[in-house]
Structure formats: structure tokens, C-alpha cells
Scaffold this active site. Structure first.
Site, PDB file in Angstrom:
ATOM      1  N   ALA A 136    -113.701 -57.240  80.772  1.00  0.00           N
ATOM      2  CA  ALA A 136    -112.204 -56.244  79.827  1.00  0.00           C
ATOM      3  C   ALA A 136    -111.882 -55.515  80.070  1.00  0.00           C
ATOM      4  CB  ALA A 136    -113.281 -55.754  78.819  1.00  0.00           C
ATOM      5  N   ALA A 137    -112.043 -54.329  81.354  1.00  0.00           N
ATOM      6  CA  ALA A 137    -111.504 -53.250  82.464  1.00  0.00           C
ATOM      7  C   ALA A 137    -110.124 -54.174  82.571  1.00  0.00           C
ATOM      8  CB  ALA A 137    -112.230 -53.112  83.723  1.00  0.00           C
ATOM      9  N   PRO A 138    -109.257 -53.628  82.590  1.00  0.00           N
ATOM     10  CA  PRO A 138    -109.349 -51.757  83.264  1.00  0.00           C
ATOM     11  C   PRO A 138    -108.961 -51.672  81.023  1.00  0.00           C
ATOM     12  CG  PRO A 138    -107.556 -52.269  83.634  1.00  0.00           C
ATOM     13  CD  PRO A 138    -108.001 -53.182  83.883  1.00  0.00           C
ATOM     14  N   GLY A 173    -106.552 -52.756  78.008  1.00  0.00           N
ATOM     15  CA  GLY A 173    -105.063 -52.796  77.617  1.00  0.00           C
ATOM     16  C   GLY A 173    -105.213 -53.719  76.484  1.00  0.00           C
ATOM     17  N   CYS A 223    -104.433 -65.055  83.977  1.00  0.00           N
ATOM     18  CA  CYS A 223    -103.053 -64.845  84.472  1.00  0.00           C
ATOM     19  C   CYS A 223    -102.833 -65.039  86.353  1.00  0.00           C
ATOM     20  CB  CYS A 223    -102.917 -63.004  85.034  1.00  0.00           C
ATOM     21  SG  CYS A 223    -104.549 -62.749  85.977  1.00  0.00           S
TER      22      CYS A 223
HETATM   23  N1  SAM Z   1    -109.061 -57.933  80.566  1.00  0.00           N
HETATM   24  C1  SAM Z   1    -108.137 -57.279  81.142  1.00  0.00           C
HETATM   25  C2  SAM Z   1    -107.450 -55.854  80.675  1.00  0.00           C
HETATM   26  O1  SAM Z   1    -106.713 -56.405  80.007  1.00  0.00           O
HETATM   27  O2  SAM Z   1    -107.217 -55.034  81.250  1.00  0.00           O
HETATM   28  C3  SAM Z   1    -108.386 -57.114  82.739  1.00  0.00           C
HETATM   29  C4  SAM Z   1    -109.015 -58.296  83.220  1.00  0.00           C
HETATM   30  S1  SAM Z   1    -109.199 -58.567  84.794  1.00  0.00           S
HETATM   31  C5  SAM Z   1    -108.309 -59.997  84.757  1.00  0.00           C
HETATM   32  C6  SAM Z   1    -110.981 -59.775  85.227  1.00  0.00           C
HETATM   33  C7  SAM Z   1    -112.335 -58.527  84.544  1.00  0.00           C
HETATM   34  O3  SAM Z   1    -112.892 -59.534  84.956  1.00  0.00           O
HETATM   35  C8  SAM Z   1    -112.513 -57.710  85.740  1.00  0.00           C
HETATM   36  O4  SAM Z   1    -112.498 -56.409  85.542  1.00  0.00           O
HETATM   37  C9  SAM Z   1    -113.678 -58.322  86.772  1.00  0.00           C
HETATM   38  O5  SAM Z   1    -114.630 -56.991  87.195  1.00  0.00           O
HETATM   39  C10 SAM Z   1    -114.205 -58.784  84.909  1.00  0.00           C
HETATM   40  N2  SAM Z   1    -115.273 -59.922  85.208  1.00  0.00           N
HETATM   41  C11 SAM Z   1    -115.164 -61.006  86.646  1.00  0.00           C
HETATM   42  N3  SAM Z   1    -116.088 -62.143  86.847  1.00  0.00           N
HETATM   43  C12 SAM Z   1    -116.648 -61.354  85.108  1.00  0.00           C
HETATM   44  C13 SAM Z   1    -118.441 -61.675  84.401  1.00  0.00           C
HETATM   45  N4  SAM Z   1    -119.081 -62.378  84.909  1.00  0.00           N
HETATM   46  N5  SAM Z   1    -118.924 -60.703  83.933  1.00  0.00           N
HETATM   47  C14 SAM Z   1    -118.094 -59.941  83.196  1.00  0.00           C
HETATM   48  N6  SAM Z   1    -116.605 -59.523  83.545  1.00  0.00           N
HETATM   49  C15 SAM Z   1    -116.238 -60.407  85.182  1.00  0.00           C
END
Ligand code: SAM
Length: 410
Positions: free
Chosen positions: A230-232, A234, A345
Site C-alpha cells: 500500500a505505501a506510500p 495514493g 506499474c
Molecule cells: N500502492 C502504492 C500506492 O499507490 O501508493 C504503491 C505500491 S509500490 C508499487 C509497492 C509497495 O509494495 C512498496 O511500498 C513495497 O514496500 C511493498 N511491498 C513489496 N512486497 C511486499 C509484500 N510482500 N507485502 C507487502 N508489501 C510489499
């Protein structure tokens, strides 16, 4: 004369190209620097990373033998000033020579001076015969993008605009353009924190294509929605602003803290969980799940010009295996009839249509094709997936590359 901008840009290039660190991480690791110098250094380093192949090809005929990497970086910075950024020739050459000295490359100062003077004399003609889009794109990406490669690579030459998603009932800051999907667009370089309404939580920064995932999930007030990776935040913000009861799951605690800060500014409240989304289980099945899976991020090269220099074709198998694990976990969180949107993305078919096909074959999900009227004129693939590329909407300044698929738990 010390030049903090060029010193910092040099550090950024070294971090990305020699130590394979992300540009954003490298920016955070810079020594304390005036905000304006820092922004200028970022812009300069990004310009070099965006056009690295072109700059190297323009420098090549002027070099009798390959210089050491740090000297090459100094030459690249000087060449970017001369050929891309309209820096006056004498200033571009002098600052590069000074940079060579401050970086303890004084024995090469003469070489830097001579090469850049010759490049300045050639001027824009040095670029005329070069195939920039091809030179600036790694071969594995060029071949994977097939017939679209040239248009995508052309789009990467430009800085991305700033896109905002507005909080419900909020007016857009002045100077923006409303895009067909509902996002608002501002010129590249616009600083969001300086726009009216930022402190009051009137909007958040989100590329127009990134905003599509939550729109396709169409959360309703009171629904229980899980936002995975979910991070950051949006997409979390979009789901919460629609009135859903959101659980945001993120593995990285520092990034989860950023999500909490972002939602606090927006006065939105969600439940946050620091966990691996592939193994975490919700207390109760969800009405809808949004999975924004980690990926190669090749759809965000305009915003992250370090991506082509850091990612390799050999990174894909581990990413696609993780995407399959996350899709299986997400499917297991749904109530019967619940909806799942899968987003990456990425422009790579292995992370997009191939993952959606694998999910349909293995997880007992039903496909819920995207309808043309939901896509605001963006192309829906014959299979019913939404796929954006930076080459779309050239008249508005493009958008990030995303792949989006929607499923229903039968
Ligand atoms: N959804 C976010 C937004 O709209 O702001 C952007 C997400 S970014 C593409 C991917 C995120 O997934 C990163 O913050 C990463 O730390 C997290 N992540 C990667 N593998 C993960 C996992 N197995 N479980 C939970 N979070 C994970």
C-alpha cells in the site's frame, strides 16, 4: 568556485551507475544541501540518466581511450549541460573542469576541458545523426516493447508532469488541466507542497494512470477493502476517500510510516498493518482487494530514469513468482462475489497479461473485463485488460505505464 549542484549531481550519478542504488535513496543520502541546489542536482542527474546512451555516443568520437568511470561521469554532466540543458558553453565547460578538480580528478582536468570544448564547438549537430530513443533504451527493454518501443522511448525523453488526485468536494489548485480520467495535471517541476490546499489535505500526488486501479475497483461506502502493498498510500487514499473501511498492508515499516503521514495530512483514517501480504490473513473476508504488486517499474521510467540502469531482464523471474504468490494470497482474502484489481506499474508482458492469465488458470477467479466506458478513452486490450504506456495522450504529456486486470471471486 565550489559548485554544490554539480558536486551533488556527481554523487547521484556515482551512486546509481557505480553502486546500483536507487536515485531516490541516493538523494536522501546526499550531504545537507540548500533545497534549490538539491532540486537542481536531481534535475541534472536525471537528465544524464535519461539520455545516457545519447551522451556517451556524442562523447565517444572525442575520446582516444576509455576514461575511468568518475571522469566519464564528469564528462556526461558537462555534455548534458551543453547539449540538453542550454547551459552557456563557457559555464558548462568551466564547471565540469572545476568538478574534476573537486572530485580529486585533477590529472584529468585538461582532458575534460579539451573534450567538452570540442563538443561545445560541434553544438547540437553532435546529436543530429544519433538515434536517441534507441541509444537511451537498454536492448532487453527495446525488444520486449516490440512495435511500441520507439514511441515509449520518445516519451521517456521528457520530464513527467505533476498529476494530482483531488479529495472529494475540493477545488483544484489553479493552473491545472483536468484529464479525461478525472486527475488534474500541472507542468513538470511543479512543487505540490507549494500549491494552495496542500496543508489542508485537498489533494495528493498520483500519476493519472496510477489513479485508475482504485477507480476500476469502484469501492463503495462501508465496504471492507484491503489494499495490499500500500505505501506510500495514493491508492489507499482513494479507497478511504470513497468511504470504504480500508486495511492497508505494507511490508516496509518506514514506507508504512510515510503512508500514515500522508493519510494524516489528508485527514483520512485507515487500519494499517506492517506485514508480508503474501502470508498475512485478514480477520474477515473482504468485499474487494487492490493488489498493487512490486514489479520492475518499467512503466515509471519518466519519473525514475534510474530504472533502466538498475533493472535487468534476469530480475523478472523472481518478480513474477512473487506476483503469483501475492495474487494467490489476494484471491484468498475475498468473500464470494468479491472483487480483485491487480495492478503493476510495468510495461513488461510477463508481469501483466501473463500474470493475469496465470491467475485465471490457477486461482478459480472469474475475469471481469474492463469496459470501454470505464476507460475514459484509454485502450482496453482485446482480452479486457487496461494497459497504459507513457506514449498515450502525447498532447497532454503522457502517463505512467500500468497494467490493470479485474477479477471476481465466483
Ligand atoms: N500502492 C502504492 C500506492 O499507490 O501508493 C504503491 C505500491 S509500490 C508499487 C509497492 C509497495 O509494495 C512498496 O511500498 C513495497 O514496500 C511493498 N511491498 C513489496 N512486497 C511486499 C509484500 N510482500 N507485502 C507487502 N508489501 C510489499
Amino acid at each position: 568556485m565550489p559548485d554544490p549542484t554539480r558536486d551533488a549531481a556527481f554523487l547521484l550519478l556515482t551512486a546509481v551507475l557505480d553502486r546500483h542504488r536507487g536515485l531516490d535513496d541516493a538523494l536522501e543520502a546526499l550531504p545537507p544541501l540548500d533545497a534549490r541546489d538539491r532540486a537542481a542536482a536531481h534535475r541534472l542527474a536525471a537528465a544524464v540518466l535519461r539520455r545516457l546512451g545519447t551522451l556517451d555516443a556524442a562523447l565517444e568520437p572525442l575520446l582516444k581511450k576509455a576514461p575511468p568511470d568518475p571522469v566519464r561521469h564528469v564528462l556526461r554532466l558537462g555534455a548534458a549541460g551543453l547539449l540538453l540543458l542550454d547551459t552557456p558553453a563557457h559555464a558548462a565547460v568551466a564547471t565540469a573542469v572545476a568538478l574534476a578538480r573537486t572530485q580529486r580528478l585533477a590529472p584529468f582536468a585538461g582532458l575534460v576541458n579539451a573534450v567538452l570544448r570540442r563538443l561545445a564547438a560541434a553544438g547540437p549537430a553532435a546529436l543530429a545523426a544519433l538515434d536517441g530513443p534507441r541509444l537511451d533504451t537498454p536492448a532487453w527493454l527495446w525488444s520486449a516493447w516490440g512495435a511500441e518501443a520507439r514511441a515509449i522511448a520518445e516519451a521517456h525523453r521528457h520530464e513527467a508532469p505533476l498529476d494530482l488526485t483531488l479529495a472529494p468536494g475540493t477545488a483544484a489548485p489553479p493552473g491545472g488541466l483536468r484529464l479525461p480520467t478525472g486527475s488534474w495535471r500541472y507542468p513538470p517541476g511543479t512543487r505540490p507542497a507549494e500549491l494552495p490546499g496542500f496543508a489542508e489535505g485537498g489533494f495528493w500526488v498520483q500519476d493519472a494512470a496510477a489513479a485508475l486501479a482504485a477507480r476500476l475497483l469502484a469501492p463503495r461506502a462501508g465496504e471492507r477493502v484491503i489494499d495490499l502493498c500500500a505505501a506510500p498510500g495514493g491508492k489507499t487514499a482513494q479507497l478511504a476517500a470513497a468511504g470504504a473501511a480500508v486495511v492497508a498492508v505494507e511490508r516496509d515499516p518506514a514506507r508504512l510510516a510515510r503512508l500514515r503521514d500522508n493519510l494524516a495530512r489528508l485527514r483520512l483514517s485507515v487500519e494499517t498493518v506492517a506485514a508480508d501480504a503474501a502470508t498475512w490473513r485478514p480477520a474477515a473476508p473482504a468485499d474487494a482487494v487492490l493488489l498493487d504488486a512490486p514489479c520492475s517499474a518499467t512503466g515509471t521510467i519518466r519519473r525514475h530514469p534510474d530504472v533502466p540502469h538498475l533493472k535487468r531482464a534476469r530480475d523478472l523471474p523472481a518478480l513474477t513468482a512473487q506476483q503469483d504468490r501475492l495474487l494467490a494470497a489476494a484471491a484468498g482474502m475475498l468473500r464470494p462475489g468479491g472483487r480483485l484489481v491487480y495492478a503493476v506499474c510495468s510495461l513488461q508482458p510477463e508481469e501483466g497479461a501473463a500474470r493475469a492469465a496465470a491467475a485465471l488458470a490457477q486461482l478459480g477467479l472469474r475475469h471481469d473485463p474492463v469496459r470501454a466506458e470505464e476507460a475514459a478513452g484509454l485502450p482496453v486490450t482485446p482480452e479486457g485488460f487496461l494497459r497504459t504506456t507513457p506514449a498515450l495522450w502525447p498532447e497532454h504529456g503522457g502517463m505512467d505505464g500500468f497494467f490493470l486486470a479485474r477479477f471476481i471471486h465466483p
